[in-house]
Scaffold this motif. Sequence first.
Motif, PDB file in Angstrom:
ATOM      1  N   VAL A   1     -11.610  92.935 -20.447  1.00 36.23           N
ATOM      2  CA  VAL A   1     -10.370  92.966 -19.783  1.00 36.23           C
ATOM      3  C   VAL A   1     -10.512  93.937 -18.619  1.00 36.23           C
ATOM      4  CG1 VAL A   1      -7.958  93.819 -19.868  1.00 36.23           C
ATOM      5  CG2 VAL A   1      -8.795  92.894 -21.764  1.00 36.23           C
ATOM      6  N   GLY A   2     -11.596  94.607 -18.533  1.00 36.79           N
ATOM      7  CA  GLY A   2     -11.654  95.570 -17.622  1.00 36.79           C
ATOM      8  C   GLY A   2     -12.657  94.758 -16.538  1.00 36.79           C
ATOM      9  N   MET A   3     -13.156  93.902 -17.062  1.00 38.12           N
ATOM     10  CA  MET A   3     -14.266  93.170 -15.976  1.00 38.12           C
ATOM     11  C   MET A   3     -13.244  92.155 -15.244  1.00 38.12           C
ATOM     12  SD  MET A   3     -17.758  92.545 -18.120  1.00 38.12           S
ATOM     13  CE  MET A   3     -18.646  91.632 -16.592  1.00 38.12           C
ATOM     14  N   THR A   4     -12.172  91.478 -15.672  1.00 44.22           N
ATOM     15  CA  THR A   4     -11.591  90.376 -15.018  1.00 44.22           C
ATOM     16  C   THR A   4     -10.049  90.807 -15.081  1.00 44.22           C
ATOM     17  OG1 THR A   4     -11.348  89.245 -17.437  1.00 44.22           O
ATOM     18  CG2 THR A   4     -13.151  88.796 -16.107  1.00 44.22           C
TER      19      THR A   4
ATOM     20  N   LEU B   1      -1.189  81.683 -17.888  1.00 43.49           N
ATOM     21  CA  LEU B   1      -0.697  80.878 -19.409  1.00 43.49           C
ATOM     22  C   LEU B   1      -1.740  80.336 -20.071  1.00 43.49           C
ATOM     23  CD1 LEU B   1       1.352  80.100 -21.055  1.00 43.49           C
ATOM     24  CD2 LEU B   1       1.870  78.151 -19.574  1.00 43.49           C
ATOM     25  N   ALA B   2      -2.525  79.630 -19.299  1.00 42.05           N
ATOM     26  CA  ALA B   2      -3.852  78.903 -19.957  1.00 42.05           C
ATOM     27  C   ALA B   2      -4.783  80.050 -20.716  1.00 42.05           C
ATOM     28  CB  ALA B   2      -4.492  77.935 -19.013  1.00 42.05           C
ATOM     29  N   GLY B   3      -5.013  80.752 -19.964  1.00 39.33           N
ATOM     30  CA  GLY B   3      -5.928  81.994 -20.418  1.00 39.33           C
ATOM     31  C   GLY B   3      -5.295  82.761 -21.966  1.00 39.33           C
ATOM     32  N   VAL B   4      -4.074  83.042 -21.599  1.00 42.68           N
ATOM     33  CA  VAL B   4      -3.663  83.937 -22.550  1.00 42.68           C
ATOM     34  C   VAL B   4      -3.241  82.891 -23.985  1.00 42.68           C
ATOM     35  CG1 VAL B   4      -2.446  85.806 -21.374  1.00 42.68           C
ATOM     36  CG2 VAL B   4      -1.437  83.716 -22.049  1.00 42.68           C
ATOM     37  N   ALA B   5      -2.958  81.753 -23.817  1.00 45.81           N
ATOM     38  CA  ALA B   5      -2.827  80.470 -24.827  1.00 45.81           C
ATOM     39  C   ALA B   5      -4.259  80.350 -25.462  1.00 45.81           C
ATOM     40  CB  ALA B   5      -2.306  79.415 -24.457  1.00 45.81           C
ATOM     41  N   ALA B   6      -5.345  80.138 -24.633  1.00 40.27           N
ATOM     42  CA  ALA B   6      -6.397  79.990 -25.345  1.00 40.27           C
ATOM     43  C   ALA B   6      -7.153  81.107 -26.385  1.00 40.27           C
ATOM     44  CB  ALA B   6      -7.503  79.625 -24.366  1.00 40.27           C
ATOM     45  N   GLY B   7      -6.727  82.312 -25.654  1.00 39.64           N
ATOM     46  CA  GLY B   7      -7.074  83.635 -26.417  1.00 39.64           C
ATOM     47  C   GLY B   7      -6.142  83.761 -27.535  1.00 39.64           C
ATOM     48  N   LEU B   8      -4.930  83.472 -27.612  1.00 38.60           N
ATOM     49  CA  LEU B   8      -4.158  83.466 -28.739  1.00 38.60           C
ATOM     50  C   LEU B   8      -4.830  82.613 -29.986  1.00 38.60           C
ATOM     51  CD1 LEU B   8      -1.743  84.601 -30.335  1.00 38.60           C
ATOM     52  CD2 LEU B   8      -0.469  82.867 -29.324  1.00 38.60           C
ATOM     53  N   ALA B   9      -5.006  81.362 -29.379  1.00 39.21           N
ATOM     54  CA  ALA B   9      -5.428  80.394 -30.363  1.00 39.21           C
ATOM     55  C   ALA B   9      -6.888  80.917 -31.101  1.00 39.21           C
ATOM     56  CB  ALA B   9      -5.753  79.018 -29.773  1.00 39.21           C
TER      57      ALA B   9
ATOM     58  N   VAL C   1     -12.155  85.126 -24.523  1.00 36.11           N
ATOM     59  CA  VAL C   1     -11.964  83.772 -24.001  1.00 36.11           C
ATOM     60  C   VAL C   1     -10.621  83.850 -23.030  1.00 36.11           C
ATOM     61  CG1 VAL C   1     -11.035  81.730 -24.810  1.00 36.11           C
ATOM     62  CG2 VAL C   1     -12.740  82.634 -26.265  1.00 36.11           C
ATOM     63  N   SER C   2      -9.735  84.649 -23.390  1.00 37.08           N
ATOM     64  CA  SER C   2      -8.741  84.702 -22.434  1.00 37.08           C
ATOM     65  C   SER C   2      -8.918  85.287 -20.990  1.00 37.08           C
ATOM     66  CB  SER C   2      -7.669  85.675 -23.112  1.00 37.08           C
ATOM     67  OG  SER C   2      -6.540  85.967 -22.272  1.00 37.08           O
ATOM     68  N   GLN C   3      -9.813  86.242 -20.995  1.00 35.50           N
ATOM     69  CA  GLN C   3     -10.225  86.876 -19.673  1.00 35.50           C
ATOM     70  C   GLN C   3     -10.876  86.383 -18.689  1.00 35.50           C
ATOM     71  OE1 GLN C   3      -7.310  89.044 -19.988  1.00 35.50           O
ATOM     72  NE2 GLN C   3      -8.415  89.391 -18.242  1.00 35.50           N
ATOM     73  N   ILE C   4     -12.066  85.439 -19.723  1.00 34.94           N
ATOM     74  CA  ILE C   4     -12.967  84.801 -18.908  1.00 34.94           C
ATOM     75  C   ILE C   4     -12.396  83.397 -18.065  1.00 34.94           C
ATOM     76  CG2 ILE C   4     -14.886  83.018 -19.326  1.00 34.94           C
ATOM     77  CD1 ILE C   4     -15.989  85.002 -21.239  1.00 34.94           C
TER      78      ILE C   4
ATOM     79  N   GLY D   1     -10.066  84.961 -15.311  1.00 36.12           N
ATOM     80  CA  GLY D   1     -10.990  85.363 -14.179  1.00 36.12           C
ATOM     81  C   GLY D   1     -11.648  84.311 -13.564  1.00 36.12           C
ATOM     82  N   VAL D   2     -12.499  83.512 -14.213  1.00 32.45           N
ATOM     83  CA  VAL D   2     -12.982  82.233 -13.574  1.00 32.45           C
ATOM     84  C   VAL D   2     -12.325  81.176 -12.914  1.00 32.45           C
ATOM     85  CG1 VAL D   2     -14.745  80.661 -13.915  1.00 32.45           C
ATOM     86  CG2 VAL D   2     -15.077  82.580 -14.789  1.00 32.45           C
ATOM     87  N   TRP D   3     -11.388  80.883 -13.603  1.00 35.68           N
ATOM     88  CA  TRP D   3     -10.408  79.879 -12.855  1.00 35.68           C
ATOM     89  C   TRP D   3      -9.628  80.485 -11.665  1.00 35.68           C
ATOM     90  CZ3 TRP D   3      -6.213  76.959 -16.099  1.00 35.68           C
ATOM     91  CH2 TRP D   3      -5.688  75.723 -15.653  1.00 35.68           C
ATOM     92  N   CYS D   4      -9.254  81.749 -11.629  1.00 33.96           N
ATOM     93  CA  CYS D   4      -8.500  82.348 -10.646  1.00 33.96           C
ATOM     94  C   CYS D   4      -9.534  82.519  -9.701  1.00 33.96           C
ATOM     95  CB  CYS D   4      -7.997  83.760 -11.005  1.00 33.96           C
ATOM     96  SG  CYS D   4      -6.902  84.667  -9.988  1.00 33.96           S
ATOM     97  N   SER D   5     -10.664  82.846  -9.770  1.00 31.55           N
ATOM     98  CA  SER D   5     -11.656  82.950  -8.724  1.00 31.55           C
ATOM     99  C   SER D   5     -12.041  81.571  -8.198  1.00 31.55           C
ATOM    100  CB  SER D   5     -13.009  83.510  -9.165  1.00 31.55           C
ATOM    101  OG  SER D   5     -12.962  84.855  -9.730  1.00 31.55           O
ATOM    102  N   VAL D   6     -12.149  80.573  -8.968  1.00 28.17           N
ATOM    103  CA  VAL D   6     -12.322  79.112  -8.152  1.00 28.17           C
ATOM    104  C   VAL D   6     -11.211  78.774  -7.408  1.00 28.17           C
ATOM    105  CG1 VAL D   6     -12.717  76.638  -8.902  1.00 28.17           C
ATOM    106  CG2 VAL D   6     -14.119  78.505 -10.043  1.00 28.17           C
ATOM    107  N   ARG D   7      -9.801  78.967  -7.965  1.00 32.98           N
ATOM    108  CA  ARG D   7      -8.849  78.580  -7.339  1.00 32.98           C
ATOM    109  C   ARG D   7      -8.304  78.926  -6.064  1.00 32.98           C
ATOM    110  NH1 ARG D   7      -5.539  73.933  -7.412  1.00 32.98           N
ATOM    111  NH2 ARG D   7      -3.388  74.405  -7.116  1.00 32.98           N
ATOM    112  N   LEU D   8      -8.730  80.366  -5.989  1.00 35.05           N
ATOM    113  CA  LEU D   8      -8.387  80.976  -4.674  1.00 35.05           C
ATOM    114  C   LEU D   8      -9.560  81.363  -3.837  1.00 35.05           C
ATOM    115  CD1 LEU D   8      -6.042  83.721  -6.422  1.00 35.05           C
ATOM    116  CD2 LEU D   8      -5.330  81.733  -5.360  1.00 35.05           C
ATOM    117  N   GLY D   9     -10.499  81.026  -4.286  1.00 31.77           N
ATOM    118  CA  GLY D   9     -11.787  81.321  -3.464  1.00 31.77           C
ATOM    119  C   GLY D   9     -12.164  82.838  -3.076  1.00 31.77           C
ATOM    120  N   LEU D  10     -11.916  83.584  -4.271  1.00 37.26           N
ATOM    121  CA  LEU D  10     -12.093  85.034  -4.201  1.00 37.26           C
ATOM    122  C   LEU D  10     -13.020  85.504  -5.453  1.00 37.26           C
ATOM    123  CD1 LEU D  10      -8.437  86.187  -3.550  1.00 37.26           C
ATOM    124  CD2 LEU D  10     -10.214  86.092  -1.711  1.00 37.26           C
ATOM    125  N   GLN D  11     -13.730  86.449  -4.936  1.00 36.14           N
ATOM    126  CA  GLN D  11     -14.764  87.241  -5.919  1.00 36.14           C
ATOM    127  C   GLN D  11     -13.611  88.235  -6.589  1.00 36.14           C
ATOM    128  OE1 GLN D  11     -18.287  88.311  -4.350  1.00 36.14           O
ATOM    129  NE2 GLN D  11     -18.677  86.702  -3.312  1.00 36.14           N
ATOM    130  N   ALA D  12     -12.774  87.929  -7.470  1.00 36.52           N
ATOM    131  CA  ALA D  12     -11.898  88.710  -8.030  1.00 36.52           C
ATOM    132  C   ALA D  12     -12.199  89.255  -9.324  1.00 36.52           C
ATOM    133  CB  ALA D  12     -10.390  88.031  -8.181  1.00 36.52           C
TER     134      ALA D  12
END
Length: 440
Positions: A349-352, A369-377, A405-408, A411-422
């Motif tokens: 969580v701290g990293m992402t 939504l996709a991240g938290v759903a994957a993490g919950l599963a 799983v949730s944070q990865i 974090g990765v999807w958001c970085s790809v989608r927005l083009g930011l090193q977030a």
Amino acid sequence: MSANSGSAGAGAMAVFAKLGGAALGIAVNVVLARVLGPEDFGRYALGIALGTMVAVLASGGMPFGAIRFLPDYLARGDFGALRGFCRASLGLTVLGGTVCAVAMLLGASVMDQSHLMATVLPWAAWIVMPAALAQSIVALLQARGHVAGPEIVQSLVRQGATLALVVLWFGFGGAQDFRAVLALAALAVALAAVVLWARLQFIARDEPRCAAEMRDGLRLWLGTGGGLLTILVIAALNERVDLFLLGWLSTPAELGIYSAAVRVAAVGILVLAGLGAAYTPRISAAWAKGDRDEVERLCREGSWAGTALVVAMTFGAFGSGAFVLSLFGPEFGAGATVLTLLLGAQIAVGMTGLSNGLAIISGNSHIALAGVAAGLAVNVVTGFVLIPLIGMTGAAMGVVAGFAVSQIVIGVWCSVRLGLQATLLPLGARAAKRGGGRHA
């Protein structure tokens, strides 16, 4: 003092308030665990988890909506829309809190009364309304830029009131069972909500007196809140499903020991939440201005701070977790491994973690939504498999897997989608460079 330094100071105060509240919360739970014992303490912890999770549902997703809409209204000077949003948010929260509390009471009445959930639900229902209102008012205040004050009330005042009420109750010979303690906890949350409401009214006095405008924005707010509600409920369930699974598949005593470890590990969660509360409004304002460099800087700065703090806490738990948990009672030291695992889960969580808020701010709530759903599963499946084999350690391992799983994913999807090193993830940073600055 510059705006940035003022924001940083408020952020630091918010973090200290979170830490102070966590320390008071641990003191409350030490007292309760020693008085109630592992079994009743486990029932109390289950009631708190149920009440606070349902409170998220009752708020209708409006707290995240406040973070998205209020900074924009303030920047444009649209105080009519701001007042309309505030009224809609509080009105929907009261309605949702009433419906959810009644549903919990009715559900308990039709369940097998010997079942653990049937004994806890009626008392957990009393927490829903005040907790939901407190969440909504905190969001309305923080979205206005008032970060530290709400955290002080939410963390220090609420926990201090809980401790005072518990000590007075026990001191005057009140019943020493989980039912009475859950009622006292609900009263303390209600007192905090009243203080927050008074603070909101005080701040609103300095704003232009415009008629509240809800008709044009209500559909937008409800649509956004409805979409975010799913994310919030899944995220809240992801944070508490380990308690529910352990209560179902294990014993109340083991649930109580595990709950003590959860209370101590909550220090890490609260630190990260404090950082999020400090940084998210600033990230939202930078995004609204189109300042992508500032968005990226804030995300990574907050991630570095959160990761460093949680790593330090994890190493501390590894060395002294058994001693800390023994404060709850001699039986509770058995949760030392669980404590280390739960704190370790927060490293992801701290990293992402700030990418969660960035996904919402940028209109990409489906990423969260996709991240938290994957993490919950992952959390649920891991818990179902491991709890019958290794008990509460299996529940903690489910939390670690779920958060990672949730944070990865987010974090990765958001970085790809927005083009930011977030995030601090190397993969996310490389993906952001390849993303070419794409927007949603």
